[in-house]
Scaffold this motif. Structure first.
Motif, short mmCIF file in Angstrom:
data_model
loop_
_atom_site.label_atom_id
_atom_site.label_comp_id
_atom_site.label_asym_id
_atom_site.label_seq_id
_atom_site.Cartn_x
_atom_site.Cartn_y
_atom_site.Cartn_z
N ASN A 169 123.01 -15.45 40.38
CA ASN A 169 122.73 -15.41 38.95
C ASN A 169 123.44 -16.57 38.24
OD1 ASN A 169 125.41 -14.61 38.71
ND2 ASN A 169 124.96 -12.64 37.78
N GLU A 170 123.16 -16.71 36.98
CA GLU A 170 123.68 -17.86 36.23
C GLU A 170 125.21 -17.86 36.16
OE1 GLU A 170 120.56 -19.06 32.86
OE2 GLU A 170 121.01 -16.91 32.82
N ALA A 226 118.89 -16.82 39.10
CA ALA A 226 118.29 -15.76 38.30
C ALA A 226 119.08 -15.54 37.02
CB ALA A 226 118.24 -14.46 39.09
N ASP A 276 121.09 -13.42 34.17
CA ASP A 276 122.13 -12.40 34.30
C ASP A 276 121.57 -11.04 33.88
OD1 ASP A 276 124.03 -14.19 35.18
OD2 ASP A 276 124.81 -14.59 33.17
#
Length: 382
Positions: free
Chosen positions: A141-142, A177, A179
């Motif tokens: 994730n980011e 992806a 959060d």
């Protein structure tokens, strides 16, 4: 008067606690989930180790289950995940390739085990890259990318992680992806997470997700029968829509917010009634004085201000005592608050406004009656 001041102080405490919980609930419900929970049905399946002792048997069962569920009318996508949104994550031990392309030290990382359909089923946006299909890559994730590769392109970097296994294969980051809210106790916290392919770490206990073209509730029994068709001794657990699951995860905040709001409303009503009664009684006792003041040239505005100031002293005194008390008491709510500090200035400012308006109303009604008294009638009051 002392009793009314004490009521006001308690009212400040309850209003502050209520305001914080309501503010927290609003923050929680307005925070983006980064998923689309509509028309998604969830189900938990636990495979017994005695019957499904090997990873191959576990993977085979879930592949068959996905195929069976995907063939049901009204089912668009089916996927597997180790954790649902707002339900936490799994801890892994592994390594992350650093910016120089060298393996970092072994450490603890947070992640989910999902299959490649997870992102499409939940509507999780991939900011860059793509989702994996098998065990050929990994998605982060980011927040994970920002923590371990700040200012650099995480695509193409590598990591490896497995529960209790220090020698898993290296996987290349192929996607980034958005959060998703995973932290149940701090939903607004952006937790660095990675998504490990299911084939790389098969799980006996998983959640099955299915995006449907019809109301999810219509497929509950069909999902149960699908599990029974593959293993008649295996129960399907917690079959519900994802929206209901999220509402259940948020239930504590909603209940506490409503409960505190109810008690705060009662406290505010009692404080207002108490203030009104005291001011009204004071006005009745001072009727001759009011008559004399009006006979000597006192205006209605003077009399009105006199009565209101008398009552508002008790409101201000109660607020002065209740404010530090509320700051101490509301610290106990810190673990229930989401995105709100126990000393939130906006909440305490709202409490002051609400209490001030209630106090003015409680004083204004008796004061209005006082200025309508005829001076001759007031002088004959005794």
């Amino acid at each position: 008067g002392l009793l009314v001041g004490f009521q006001m102080a308690l009212c400040v405490v309850l209003l502050a606690a209520s305001g914080l919980m309501i503010h927290s609930t609003v923050k929680l419900y307005n925070a983006p989930l980064a998923i689309d929970p509509a028309n998604v049905l969830t189900m938990r399946v636990d495979l017994p180790q005695t019957k499904y002792a090997t990873s191959d048997r576990v993977s085979k069962f879930y592949r068959n289950l996905e195929t069976t569920l995907g063939s049901l009318p009204g089912v668009a996508h089916v996927s597997l995940t180790s954790h649902l949104p707002l339900s936490g994550w799994r801890d892994f031990r592994g390594q992350v390739e650093n910016a120089a392309g060298k393996p970092g030290n072994l450490g603890e990382f947070s992640g989910l085990v999902v299959d490649g359909n997870y992102f499409g089923t939940l509507g999780v946006r991939l900011r860059r890259g793509q989702a994996f299909q098998k065990a050929e890559g990994v998605v982060v994730n980011e927040s994970f990318a920002a923590k371990f590769w700040p200012g650099r392109d995480p695509l193409g970097k590598r990591l490896r992680a497995a529960g209790g296994n220090e020698g898993p294969p290296w996987l290349t980051v192929i996607g980034i992806a958005a959060d998703v809210q995973q932290n149940r106790f701090s939903p607004l916290e952006r937790t660095p997470l990675f998504y490990l392919p299911y084939d790389a770490e098969p799980q006996r206990s998983v959640y099955v997700l299915a995006r449907t073209a019809i109301p999810p509730g219509n497929l509950v029994e069909a999902f149960r029968r699908a599990v029974q068709s593959l293993d008649r001794n295996l129960p399907a657990q917690d079959v519900m829509s994802l929206e209901n699951y999220i509402a259940r995860q948020r239930l504590d905040s909603a209940v506490f917010g409503k409960l505190f709001a109810f008690f705060a409303a009662i406290a505010l009503l009692l404080a207002w009634v108490g203030l009104y009664a005291v001011v009204a009684h004071a006005v009745s006792q001072r009727t001759p004085e009011i008559g004399i003041r009006m006979a000597m040239g006192g205006t209605r505005v003077d009399i009105f201000s006199l009565i209101v100031k008398q009552g508002m002293r008790q409101v201000l005194g109660g607020f002065a005592v209740g404010l530090p008390l509320a700051l101490v008491v509301t610290r106990g709510l810190s673990h229930q608050l989401v995105g709100v500090s126990p000393s939130d200035p906006a909440t305490y400012g709202s409490v002051a406004v609400v209490l001030g308006l209630a106090g003015l109303l409680g004083c204004a009604i008796p004061a209005r009656k006082a200025i309508r008294v005829d001076p001759l009638t007031a002088l004959r009051h005794e």
